[in-house]
Every structure is written in C-alpha cells, then in structure tokens.
Design a protein around this motif. Structure first.
Motif, PDB file in Angstrom:
ATOM      1  N   PHE A 121      28.050 -41.026 -23.706  1.00 23.35           N
ATOM      2  CA  PHE A 121      28.356 -42.936 -24.084  1.00 23.35           C
ATOM      3  C   PHE A 121      29.192 -43.295 -23.014  1.00 23.35           C
TER       4      PHE A 121
ATOM      5  N   VAL B 239       9.570 -51.554 -35.651  1.00 23.83           N
ATOM      6  CA  VAL B 239      10.635 -51.900 -34.942  1.00 23.83           C
ATOM      7  C   VAL B 239      11.176 -51.504 -33.336  1.00 23.83           C
ATOM      8  N   PHE B 240      10.669 -49.948 -33.585  1.00 19.98           N
ATOM      9  CA  PHE B 240      11.068 -50.011 -32.406  1.00 19.98           C
ATOM     10  C   PHE B 240      10.199 -50.571 -30.788  1.00 19.98           C
TER      11      PHE B 240
ATOM     12  N   PRO C 113       7.703 -47.818 -40.466  1.00 13.79           N
ATOM     13  CA  PRO C 113       8.884 -48.954 -40.099  1.00 13.79           C
ATOM     14  C   PRO C 113       9.382 -49.188 -38.950  1.00 13.79           C
ATOM     15  N   PHE C 114       9.392 -47.420 -38.220  1.00 17.44           N
ATOM     16  CA  PHE C 114      10.754 -47.465 -37.516  1.00 17.44           C
ATOM     17  C   PHE C 114       9.954 -48.025 -36.286  1.00 17.44           C
TER      18      PHE C 114
ATOM     19  N   TYR D 190      38.386 -49.542 -31.803  1.00 18.85           N
ATOM     20  CA  TYR D 190      37.552 -49.593 -31.995  1.00 18.85           C
ATOM     21  C   TYR D 190      36.437 -50.594 -33.349  1.00 18.85           C
TER      22      TYR D 190
ATOM     23  N   LEU E 258      17.739 -54.401 -35.786  1.00 18.38           N
ATOM     24  CA  LEU E 258      16.656 -52.888 -36.422  1.00 18.38           C
ATOM     25  C   LEU E 258      16.806 -52.393 -35.985  1.00 18.38           C
ATOM     26  N   VAL E 259      16.801 -52.178 -34.865  1.00 18.61           N
ATOM     27  CA  VAL E 259      16.081 -50.429 -33.658  1.00 18.61           C
ATOM     28  C   VAL E 259      17.546 -50.122 -33.580  1.00 18.61           C
ATOM     29  N   SER E 260      17.840 -48.763 -34.155  1.00 19.27           N
ATOM     30  CA  SER E 260      18.538 -47.470 -33.933  1.00 19.27           C
ATOM     31  C   SER E 260      17.800 -46.298 -33.688  1.00 19.27           C
ATOM     32  N   PRO E 261      17.798 -46.044 -32.485  1.00 18.50           N
ATOM     33  CA  PRO E 261      17.361 -44.898 -32.145  1.00 18.50           C
ATOM     34  C   PRO E 261      18.261 -43.874 -32.648  1.00 18.50           C
ATOM     35  N   PHE E 262      19.677 -44.299 -32.442  1.00 21.09           N
ATOM     36  CA  PHE E 262      20.746 -43.076 -32.393  1.00 21.09           C
ATOM     37  C   PHE E 262      20.766 -43.316 -33.705  1.00 21.09           C
TER      38      PHE E 262
ATOM     39  N   PHE F  39      28.565 -48.164 -39.184  1.00 18.41           N
ATOM     40  CA  PHE F  39      28.167 -47.974 -37.366  1.00 18.41           C
ATOM     41  C   PHE F  39      27.422 -48.907 -36.630  1.00 18.41           C
TER      42      PHE F  39
ATOM     43  N   ILE G 212      15.931 -48.223 -42.426  1.00 14.67           N
ATOM     44  CA  ILE G 212      14.327 -47.569 -41.540  1.00 14.67           C
ATOM     45  C   ILE G 212      14.091 -46.743 -41.492  1.00 14.67           C
TER      46      ILE G 212
ATOM     47  N   GLY H 118      11.380 -53.940 -30.379  1.00 21.94           N
ATOM     48  CA  GLY H 118      12.452 -54.173 -29.943  1.00 21.94           C
ATOM     49  C   GLY H 118      13.237 -53.062 -28.639  1.00 21.94           C
ATOM     50  N   ILE H 119      12.060 -52.791 -28.098  1.00 28.40           N
ATOM     51  CA  ILE H 119      12.367 -51.509 -27.200  1.00 28.40           C
ATOM     52  C   ILE H 119      11.307 -51.522 -26.107  1.00 28.40           C
TER      53      ILE H 119
ATOM     54  N   LEU I  60      18.754 -43.223 -35.936  1.00 29.20           N
ATOM     55  CA  LEU I  60      17.612 -42.419 -36.715  1.00 29.20           C
ATOM     56  C   LEU I  60      17.588 -40.537 -36.373  1.00 29.20           C
TER      57      LEU I  60
ATOM     58  N   PHE J  71       5.955 -42.943 -43.431  1.00 29.42           N
ATOM     59  CA  PHE J  71       7.943 -43.360 -43.586  1.00 29.42           C
ATOM     60  C   PHE J  71       8.287 -44.062 -42.207  1.00 29.42           C
TER      61      PHE J  71
END
Lengths: 316, 303
Positions: free
Chosen positions: B229, B32-33, B28-29, B123, A181-185, A235, A122, B36-37, A187, B25
């Motif tokens: 982070f 889920v975005f 899909p993101f 890690y 499934l969601v990974s803004p980082f 990751f 994705i 999921g968010i 992307l 394209f």
C-alpha cells in the motif's frame, strides 16, 4: 494482486498465518494478554518520542486555533497567546463568507455518510454471496474484483472525470457519491469475514426452517457480520471524508465542495494574499474543526475497529 | 421402490446448490464496480489513443501519446522523483512502524492504550489538513522552524526550499501513516500462537532472539501488505505536494509528481487525451511495480 490465488485471510491485520503454520487452534487464547513484563526505560522513551512526534502537530494546531491573527505572528507557537480567542475564531470560521464553511461541512458529511453506508451494504451483500453461495461466474467475479484492489483510487480520478464529463454529471453531488460506493477492498474483507464468521450449519438450519435467501441474510448472517461491517464502514467513512483529488477535479461550484477542497482554497487565498484579508485564523480553526468528528468517532468506536483490524486472525 | 437411496444421502456435504441467488447478491457491487472502475478505465484508455488538434479536431494517433509520455522529460522527472521518495520514505516509515509494533507487543511499556491511539491518530486527519498544518509549521511566517531559528540564532534550512521539500513531504506522509502501519503489524503479532513463545522460552531464547526468529518471520505477510500500500501511495503522490505548492511555488513545480502533471495537463494545459494517457500509464506502472514486488517477496518466502 490476488487475481489467481484464492485469498484466505484479509491482508489488513497481517492475518496471514506464519509461513507453513497451521491456524492457531484454540480460539480462546488469541484475545488474552500475555504475561506482563517489567517495563523498560529505553523502550518507554522510544515510544514516548513516537507519541510526541504524532501528537505535537495536533497540539500545535489546537493551541494556535486559540489565537488572534495578530498573535499568531508574535507569540510562541507552542504556547497560548495572551488572549484566548478560540470561540471568536469558531464564530468567525462558521460565519465567514455567509457560512460557506458549514456548507462544506454538510457536504463532507453527506458524501461520507451516503458513500460509506452504501458501499458497506453493497460489500456486505457481495462478500456474503462470494463466501457462501455457488453461482455461475463466481470465479471470474472474484478474480476481476480482487485484482482491482491494486488499482489506486487516485489513478482512477482523472479517467472517472473524463467519463463523467462525457455523461455530463461532473459538478454534481453524484459525481462524488457514485465513486465512493465502490470498494473492492471492502468486498474482499467482507468475503473473508463472512467465510470465517457465518457457519454453514446455521444457514442450512435457516433454509430447512423455510427462510429464503434474503431473510436468512438479514436475520442471521448480517448480525454475525456486524464487527466486519463496522470496520469496513469506519474505513470507508474516513476514505471519503478525507478525499481530496476526486472532488478537486470534479467540482467547480464552491457550494458543492467538501471541507478538504474548501480549506485548501481558503489557504491559497491566504498565502497568495489574493485581494482578501489573510484569515489565518479561519484556516487553522477550520482545519481543527474538520478533524474533530473523525477523531471523536475513532475514540468512540475503538473497540470495533481495533478488533476489526484483526478480523479473521481472531476467531470470535 | 428400492431403486435409489434417499436424495439426502446423495447430496455432497456443505455443497450448496449452484443457482443464481448469489449473483443477485453480488449484482449491486458489480453495477457500481462497472460504473466506478471498469467504464472509466475503458473510456480513458480509448481516449488516450486520440489527439486534439486546433485544426482538424480529434484524430486517432494509436499509441502516440504513450510514446510521447515515455520520452517526456517532465513525466520522467516526476516518475524518478516518486521512485526516490519510495526508496527513502517507505523503508523509514515501515521501519518505525515495525519498531513501534514490536515495542507494544513486548508488553514492556506503560500506557499502551494511550500510545497505540496517540500514534494512530494522524490517520484520522485528512491529508489536506495534515499538509496545511505541517506547511504552517515549516513556514517562515509563524512556523516553528522560523521561531526556532530566531530563538537560537541558528540558521536551519527551510523545509520548503527546493533542496528539502521532498524530505519535508516525506515527513508529512510518514506522520500520517506510521500509526496505521503499526496497527496492522501489531494485530499480526497478536495472532502469533503462544506455543511458539513458550517453546522459545524453553530453548532459552532471549527477547531479541524471539523478535528476530519468531516475530519478524511471522510478520512477513503483514509487512508485505503494508509495503504494497505504501508503494501504491508513493506512485500516486498528489495531495501533500499539491497543498504545499502554494507555500513553496518555487520548489514544487506543476509536474513535481506524475499525478500532478496529469492534473496540470487535463485542467490547465487543456491536453485532455494526453492526460488520459499519462493517468493510464501511471496506473499501469503502479500495478506492475506492485505485482513485481509481490512476486519477489513470494520467492523470498519460499526459500
């Protein structure tokens, strides 16, 4: 964090340029090692201490996984006991409570692999589009999604639980896989990586040859994106494999637990001594077995993730 | 016939046609975005405006839950604890990572590959396993601290006592992430152009001088990312104290960190809407602190 400015480089790998600097122009140079200098005893000692600090607990775990429950208490923690019981411990661990450990291992693998492979595909599609296409709403998408990088996954866990409870999908496998499934980082990394490693001229050539956007992506772009894809995949895999808070909240059926939640459950039984015999050996050996797959994949995929960490700073 | 020049010439170079292909394209993101968010945040924010009563059911209280949280001694205690944690643990961890990255980059140690992997290895260890492992090492049952005391006749304080438990957690977090941060900084150092070092050598700069005047300034953006982070991680602290809690129930309360408190509210105290408010508030505070820290660094960079 990057809601307004258009990020040029992935933040991982500190790939940003030195302040006011131009990007290094000669591509060949960056990979080369600098001239080897004399070793310094002081620096060597400092590094040895650091490695000792990071590896000692892992060594402790490995050594103590070879002991029987009794000898854990009587033998030196940093050396082997009189009996080498690693194999027995492994058998006890995987057969404990009808093999619940293997169920947890299977769940962890299932959640991590579906989540990470899905998320990475994705992100590759989306990152490629953000880097190489012009479409209505593109700026808004970038701003919103990249702004979401600073929202910590932990902060989302309880809200996600509340929503999923409303929909009625808590305590199912989907409750763990969908958020994975969601990974803004991811992307973001793929966007930067695609901008750098997929030349416009190549896409133009494919278009002139009559390839559609979909074909061009799979036949041309995806191959060029491979190192970036490998990094994001690895990751994401680690992230889901190690996830604890979300499955702890979402799941109440022990046969759906991943290893992290299951192991801690076992540990709680041990420490509170709740009407079961204390199986320290199962907790220790189970912990050891839980980290082996990840350590092995990091060792095998070294070349990829180490160069992937530097993605963007090194022009291939 | 001779009116317009050929279309090819008119087209601006490198500009693709603006169409909807890209959106397909990204779709899909975006899906889920949203699930999921966006949707969880919207739903939880909405829920946080209500309150459940034994009699009368769910009623709208506006920002009441937020006002309560900001005067809730338990929430504030957790918040100040993670702030203290942030102030002490993050500088230590980033400092160690920086030192290790500079040493690796100096090329003056042997066994570089082994050291790089060795320091990074934690890690790959799930935080639950890290906390379990360290918990046993700290513990008095068959832990190293107890064995050390027994062997030497010393009486080192227990890392799981209420005085030391925060430091003990700081150690676990440092252990987990020092190698990851080291690699980020190391990768950034590898990207410093060689000419800068050559120029410094011609100017007669020593190694310490090169580290201070070239390497650390070049690292500033990467240092910032590592710190960002870590700040987020500190505010969201949950896994390590939650796992250690069974070993140190007296030292680690159910509201030890704000996230533990939110968890406790939702799952044991049955105060779901209040828990939603605490989670949203904590997420908001994290984002604001991260944003402010970023602005401060940007200002520092411009000088």
């Amino acid at each position: 964090m990057s809601a307004t400015t258009e990020p040029q480089r992935p933040p991982v790998a500190g790939t940003e340029l030195p302040p006011g600097g131009e990007r290094p122009s000669a591509p060949a140079r960056t990979g080369r090692r600098r001239r080897r200098r004399r070793t310094s005893v002081l620096l060597q000692a400092a590094m040895a201490l650091m490695v000792l600090y990071t590896l000692l607990p892992l060594y402790w775990l490995a050594v103590n996984s070879t002991k029987t429950n009794g000898e854990l208490f009587t033998s030196n923690g940093l050396w082997f006991g009189s009996e080498f019981a690693l194999w027995d411990n492994i058998v006890t661990t995987v057969t404990y409570q009808d093999g619940i450990y293997l169920t947890w291992l299977f769940n962890t693998a299932l959640y991590s692999i579906t989540g990470a492979v899905g998320a990475t595909l994705i992100c590759a599609l989306g990152g490629y589009a953000l880097a190489k296409f012009d479409f209505p709403g593109k700026r808004a998408v970038r701003a919103v999604v990249f702004g979401a990088i600073t929202i910590p996954a932990t902060a989302l866990a309880i809200p996600t639980f509340l929503l999923f409870a409303e929909i009625g999908i808590t305590d199912t496998r989907m409750a763990i896989i969908i958020p994975a499934l969601v990974s803004p980082f991811g992307l973001y990394l793929m966007t930067v990586y695609a901008a750098d490693s997929v030349p416009d001229s190549l896409l133009e050539a494919a278009r002139i040859d009559g390839a559609g956007a979909w074909t061009t992506f799979w036949r041309v772009a995806f191959r060029l994106l491979a190192p970036g894809v490998a990094t994001v995949l690895l990751f994401n895999l680690v992230h889901t494999w190690n996830n604890y808070f979300l499955p702890l909240i979402m799941l109440s059926d022990p046969t759906l637990y991943p290893l992290t939640v299951g192991l801690n459950q076992l540990n709680n039984q041990v420490t509170t001594g709740a009407n079961l015999e204390p199986v320290y050996n199962v907790v220790l050996t189970g912990s050891l077995l839980a980290i082996v797959p990840l350590i092995v994949s990091f060792l095998f995929l070294q070349r990829y993730w180490q160069s992937g960490l530097a993605a963007g700073s090194v022009k291939q | 016939m001779s009116t317009a020049p050929p279309a090819v010439v008119r087209r601006p170079p490198r500009r693709r046609r603006r169409d909807w292909t890209g959106l397909v394209f990204v779709a899909p993101f975006l899906v889920v975005f949203t699930i999921g968010i966006v949707a969880p945040l919207v739903y939880a924010s909405g829920l946080s405006l209500f309150r459940d009563q034994l009699i009368g059911g769910r009623s709208f209280v506006g920002l009441g839950n937020y006002a309560d949280a900001l005067t809730d001694a338990r929430f504030l205690e957790g918040l100040s604890r993670v702030a203290l944690f942030l102030g002490v643990q993050v500088p230590i961890m980033i400092g160690l990572a920086l030192l290790a990255a500079l040493i690796l980059d100096s090329g003056r140690v042997r066994g570089m590959r082994f050291m790089r992997i060795g320091i990074f290895m934690p890690y790959a260890v799930p935080s639950v396993v890290a906390a379990l492992m360290w918990g046993f090492i700290y513990g008095d049952r068959f832990g190293l601290v107890a064995q050390f005391n027994e062997a030497t006749g010393l009486a080192l304080p227990s890392p799981l006592s209420s005085t030391w438990v925060l430091a003990a957690i700081g150690n676990v977090v440092t252990w987990e992430f020092v190698g990851y941060n080291m690699l980020i900084l190391y990768a950034a150092l590898r990207a410093v152009p060689e000419e800068l070092y050559e120029a410094a050598a011609i100017d007669g700069a020593g190694e310490a001088r090169v580290a201070l005047s070239i390497k650390i300034p070049a690292l500033r953006p990467a240092l910032w990312v590592a710190t960002l982070f870590s700040i987020i991680g500190s505010f969201q602290l949950f896994n390590e104290p939650n796992v250690l809690q069974s070993l140190a129930p007296a030292a680690i309360s159910t509201y030890f960190t704000p996230n533990m408190y939110a968890y406790q509210l939702a799952f044991n105290a049955n105060q779901v809407t209040y828990s939603a408010a605490v989670a949203v508030l904590l997420g908001g505070i994290t984002v604001v602190v991260a944003y402010v820290a970023q602005r401060l660094t940007e200002r520092g960079n411009r000088k």
